[in-house]
Design an enzyme around this catalytic site. Structure first.
Site, mmCIF file in Angstrom:
data_model
loop_
_atom_site.group_PDB
_atom_site.id
_atom_site.type_symbol
_atom_site.label_atom_id
_atom_site.label_comp_id
_atom_site.label_asym_id
_atom_site.label_seq_id
_atom_site.Cartn_x
_atom_site.Cartn_y
_atom_site.Cartn_z
ATOM 1 N N LYS A 80 -0.870 22.500 60.292
ATOM 2 C CA LYS A 80 0.239 21.568 60.453
ATOM 3 C C LYS A 80 -0.214 20.208 59.964
ATOM 4 C CE LYS A 80 4.467 21.716 62.343
ATOM 5 N NZ LYS A 80 5.431 22.808 62.283
ATOM 6 N N GLY A 185 19.624 19.095 71.286
ATOM 7 C CA GLY A 185 19.235 18.804 69.914
ATOM 8 C C GLY A 185 20.115 19.506 68.914
ATOM 9 N N GLY A 187 20.024 19.084 65.377
ATOM 10 C CA GLY A 187 19.523 18.847 64.040
ATOM 11 C C GLY A 187 19.861 20.013 63.134
ATOM 12 N N ASN A 188 19.090 20.164 62.070
ATOM 13 C CA ASN A 188 19.385 21.224 61.098
ATOM 14 C C ASN A 188 19.413 22.606 61.731
ATOM 15 O OD1 ASN A 188 19.569 19.397 59.001
ATOM 16 N ND2 ASN A 188 17.434 19.634 58.374
ATOM 17 N N VAL A 189 18.448 22.881 62.614
ATOM 18 C CA VAL A 189 18.401 24.190 63.261
ATOM 19 C C VAL A 189 19.388 24.255 64.416
ATOM 20 C CG1 VAL A 189 16.971 25.841 64.508
ATOM 21 C CG2 VAL A 189 16.004 24.568 62.589
ATOM 22 N N TYR A 191 22.167 22.719 65.133
ATOM 23 C CA TYR A 191 23.597 22.813 64.845
ATOM 24 C C TYR A 191 23.953 24.191 64.279
ATOM 25 C CZ TYR A 191 28.301 21.199 64.203
ATOM 26 O OH TYR A 191 29.671 21.053 64.328
#
Length: 353
Positions: A80, A185, A187-189, A191
């Site tokens: 990471k 949350g 965000g991209n994931v 939603y």
């Protein structure tokens, strides 16, 4: 404190502190384990309060990537990277190129991809100076459409399947119709996961610091919006943490009514002890690095150069089976799923010579 004495140090193979004065880049790259293959993991761009917080995060995240790839049966190790700063005000193409040059020096030991605070566009800039990056290429969807290299849809799909597995195990149900899911949350994931859950008939309770995303969910998905701290107190069947880590903690558990915790965020538990507390309370927890492995599966196939939508989808669908096996073994052996997932990942690492 010495790196080797750090509470999150887990025999990491390599840790690089990266600094490029010309671009202002300050980053840390952590390679946890390369037993199964080169380390792969996202690049997080985040305004850490201090370098110590950044180091703690990257050590934990890289270890999670090792276990994630092991349980997803990928030929990858775990790594990471974190870039220290505010992505909205400080991120520049020059920084991403500088980051790519440091990746190149590692010679392929670590392969980067997008993460919180970075994007497909950022990874394409990184690719200008190194091949050791993935999540850049356009791909075909199962519906025959073209999508970007963004692995978020794959992550969301895997999380949706993981929620189905948890519901099957804990609630003995084959459907989500009428269940209430609290999503922390959007965000991209988060939603995309919300869209899948709504389509499956679930009722949604949502929160996010991004008020526009919340308003969109209310309008498009008939979701109920609540405050950031109020999400824990809402009546719900499933709590889906999809933001940053450590949101599952003793304080949150005092109020949480859900019988299932299953979401896309990394490092959801603040400590290993919290995972045992979750288990003791009879809550079914889907370990984060198991349920959110869809993204790493997606970018792994891209990097290998053999991307096939049907094959990738089939591999992601294995998350359901992995979690069912984990839940059943946890119940049989009376071990917290968070501890057991670590054990199963180590078993996988030791089985491959």
């Amino acid at each position: 404190m010495s790196l080797f004495d750090h509470v999150e140090f887990d025999q990491h193979e390599h840790v690089s502190y990266v600094c490029d004065p010309d671009s202002g880049l300050r980053a840390i790259i952590a390679i946890h384990n390369t037993h199964l293959g080169p380390a792969m993991g996202g690049t997080r761009y985040y305004p850490y309060q201090n370098d110590a917080d950044a180091l703690t995060d990257v050590l934990r995240l890289s270890r999670g990537m090792t276990y994630k790839s092991a349980l997803a049966r990928l030929p990858l190790g775990g790594g990471k990277s974190v870039i220290i700063g505010d992505p909205k005000t400080q991120k520049t193409p020059a920084q991403m190129r500088a980051f790519g040059r440091f990746l190149e020096r590692l010679g392929g030991l670590y392969i980067a991809a997008e993460d919180s605070g970075t994007s497909v566009a950022d990874m394409k800039i990184v690719r200008e100076v190194t091949a050791h990056v993935s999540g850049c290429d356009d791909k075909q969807t199962l519906e025959g459409h073209t999508k970007s290299g963004d692995p978020s849809p794959a992550t969301a799909y895997g999380c949706f399947l993981g929620i189905q597995a948890a519901v099957k195990h804990r609630l003995q149900r084959d459907d989500l119709n009428g269940l209430t899911v609290g999503i922390q949350g959007l965000g991209n994931v988060g939603y995309r996961l919300a869209e899948m859950l709504a389509e499956a008939g679930a009722h949604l309770v949502v929160t996010d610091i991004n008020t526009e995303a919340v308003q969109r969910a209310v309008k498009e998905l008939d979701a109920k919006a609540v405050g950031l701290d109020d999400i824990y107190r809402q009546p719900m069947d499933i709590f889906a943490p999809c933001a940053l880590g450590a949101t599952v903690n003793p304080h949150a558990l005092e109020h949480l009514q859900a019988s299932i915790i299953a979401g896309s965020a990394n490092n959801q538990l603040d400590t290993a002890g919290t995972g045992r507390l979750v288990h003791a309370r009879g809550v079914c927890y889907a370990p984060d690095y198991v349920i959110n492995a869809g993204g790493i599966i997606d970018v792994c196939y891209e990097k290998q150069g053999n991307y096939n939508t049907d094959t990738v989808s089939e591999h992601i669908e294995g998350i359901y089976d992995t979690l069912m096996a984990l839940f059943e073994r946890s119940a049989r052996e009376n071990i917290a799923t968070s501890d057991l997932a670590d054990t199963m990942a180590r078993e996988r690492l030791q089985s491959v010579e």
